[in-house]
Write an enzyme that holds these catalytic residues in place. Structure first.
Site, mmCIF file in Angstrom:
data_model
loop_
_atom_site.group_PDB
_atom_site.id
_atom_site.type_symbol
_atom_site.label_atom_id
_atom_site.label_comp_id
_atom_site.label_asym_id
_atom_site.label_seq_id
_atom_site.Cartn_x
_atom_site.Cartn_y
_atom_site.Cartn_z
ATOM 1 N N ARG A 292 19.909 -2.502 -54.066
ATOM 2 C CA ARG A 292 18.551 -2.653 -54.581
ATOM 3 C C ARG A 292 18.445 -2.023 -55.953
ATOM 4 N NH1 ARG A 292 18.396 -6.241 -51.656
ATOM 5 N NH2 ARG A 292 16.849 -6.711 -50.052
ATOM 6 N N GLU B 292 13.150 -6.477 -61.535
ATOM 7 C CA GLU B 292 13.901 -7.664 -61.148
ATOM 8 C C GLU B 292 12.960 -8.859 -61.120
ATOM 9 O OE1 GLU B 292 16.862 -7.110 -58.047
ATOM 10 O OE2 GLU B 292 16.309 -9.080 -57.249
ATOM 11 N N HIS C 146 20.930 -11.418 -58.364
ATOM 12 C CA HIS C 146 20.675 -11.157 -56.932
ATOM 13 C C HIS C 146 21.246 -12.284 -56.056
ATOM 14 C CE1 HIS C 146 17.718 -8.880 -54.096
ATOM 15 N NE2 HIS C 146 18.789 -9.291 -53.430
HETATM 16 C C1 DGY Z 1 18.804 -9.246 -48.527
HETATM 17 O O1 DGY Z 1 19.062 -9.969 -47.568
HETATM 18 O O2 DGY Z 1 18.149 -8.209 -48.428
HETATM 19 C C2 DGY Z 1 19.333 -9.675 -49.857
HETATM 20 O O3 DGY Z 1 18.948 -8.873 -50.863
HETATM 21 C C3 DGY Z 1 19.017 -11.127 -50.128
HETATM 22 O O4 DGY Z 1 19.881 -11.845 -49.319
#
Ligand code: DGY
Length: 331
Positions: A230, A258, A277
């Site tokens: 993250r 983001e 991402h």
């Molecule tokens: C998640 O699943 O949390 C990812 O960041 C997106 O697939």
């Protein structure tokens, strides 16, 4: 009964919902502005959101009969879990199915940064490649380097396995030591020891800006930072500074903010490799995520226990930054 799916999903998983007689409304655009989400969620009993959608109390209150938020992600910090708990709305996620894909992308970023792959490709494409030279685009040899994993849940462990195949040594930090064949280190010691630091923790108030200026500068000079977890785990401004001399480079699949605005200084740094991402973006993985989200949603609507319930967490949703984040306690 109506289900709102906030983006088109790969594969055929949504057909299962239609076969059960549910009315399925899929938002077909790339973006779903909050105002439109608020309108479309009205009357829905089920919601399948992505990490881009902030599902807060206002959204839940618009959908008076909402029973389940079946996240199309493993991370759930885009959902106000406390608000869901207060309204008896179940929240589920899609763990496991995206572990290997995310670990693969972590290694892709590591190789790209360590061996300057993106820089090299641009060098060749831009017509600068005139001759072979012993000192052209020298990078880091992975063999023998120490990889420090911060967070040792499923994805951290999958990255560790891959690192061993590259001849790397693995150390890790997690909230509590685990019965694993890798040394556990306190975070500060890991940062001073590792040649590569890779983040695999959820974003919570506790881990928000975990990699602040002090910690970034306490990493050994010439090391690499990887973040496929993250964006909010890292102080972006401090990272830009650290990349201007202290660090060898960074591989980031997630950022804060983001998405990054196109004129962001990170894009101007040769030693930063940034992907949008896409950690879980293998076709099969994304199809499986849809199947898991659908199964979770159906289970709740049919009165069964969903396979992947998310525990309601006591932390304040509003303090977590940036789109998308991870679940529960950090592994
Ligand atoms: C998640 O699943 O949390 C990812 O960041 C997106 O697939």
């Amino acid at each position: 009964m109506r289900v709102l799916v906030t983006r088109t999903l790969p594969g055929k998983a949504l057909d299962r919902l239609r076969e059960r007689g549910l009315e399925v409304e899929v938002h077909r655009g790339f973006f779903l502005p909050k105002e439109e989400l608020l309108k479309r969620v009205e009357g829905a009993v089920g919601l399948i959101p992505t990490v881009e959608d902030r599902i807060d109390a206002e959204v839940m209150d618009r959908a008076k009969g909402l029973k389940v938020i079946a996240c199309y992600s493993v991370g759930v910090d885009h959902v106000d879990l406390e608000a869901a708990r207060l309204r008896s709305i179940r929240v589920t996620n899609t763990p496991d199915v995206l572990t290997e894909a995310t670990a693969d992308l972590t290694l892709a970023l590591l190789l790209a940064v360590a061996r300057r792959v993106v820089e090299g490709a641009a060098y060749a494409r831009d017509g600068l490649w005139k001759a072979w030279h012993p000192e052209l685009l020298l990078g880091l040899d992975l063999q023998g380097l120490t990889l420090g994993l911060v967070g040792m849940g499923r994805i951290g462990q999958a990255v560790a396995k891959r690192a061993l195949a590259f001849g790397m040594r693995v150390v890790y930090h997690a909230r509590t030591p685990k019965p694993l064949p890798y040394p556990f280190l306190p975070l500060e010691e890991l940062l001073e020891t590792a040649d590569i630091v890779s983040l695999h923790t959820p974003l919570t108030p506790e881990t928000h800006r975990l990699m602040d200026r002090r910690r970034l500068l306490s990493m050994k000079p010439g090391t690499i930072l990887l973040n496929t977890a993250r964006g909010g785990l890292v102080d972006t401004e401090a990272l830009v500074e650290a990349l201007r001399g202290h660090l060898f480079g960074a591989g980031l699949d997630v950022t804060d903010p983001e998405p990054l605005p196109p004129d962001h200084p990170l894009y101007r740094l040769r030693n930063a490799v940034i992907t949008p991402h896409i950690g879980s973006a293998g076709r099969t993985t994304r199809e499986r995520m849809a199947e898991v989200a659908v199964e979770n949603l159906l289970a709740v609507l049919e009165g069964r226990e969903p396979p992947n319930p998310v525990a309601y967490a006591p932390w304040a949703f509003s303090s977590a930054s940036s789109a998308g984040s991870s679940a529960a306690s950090w592994a």
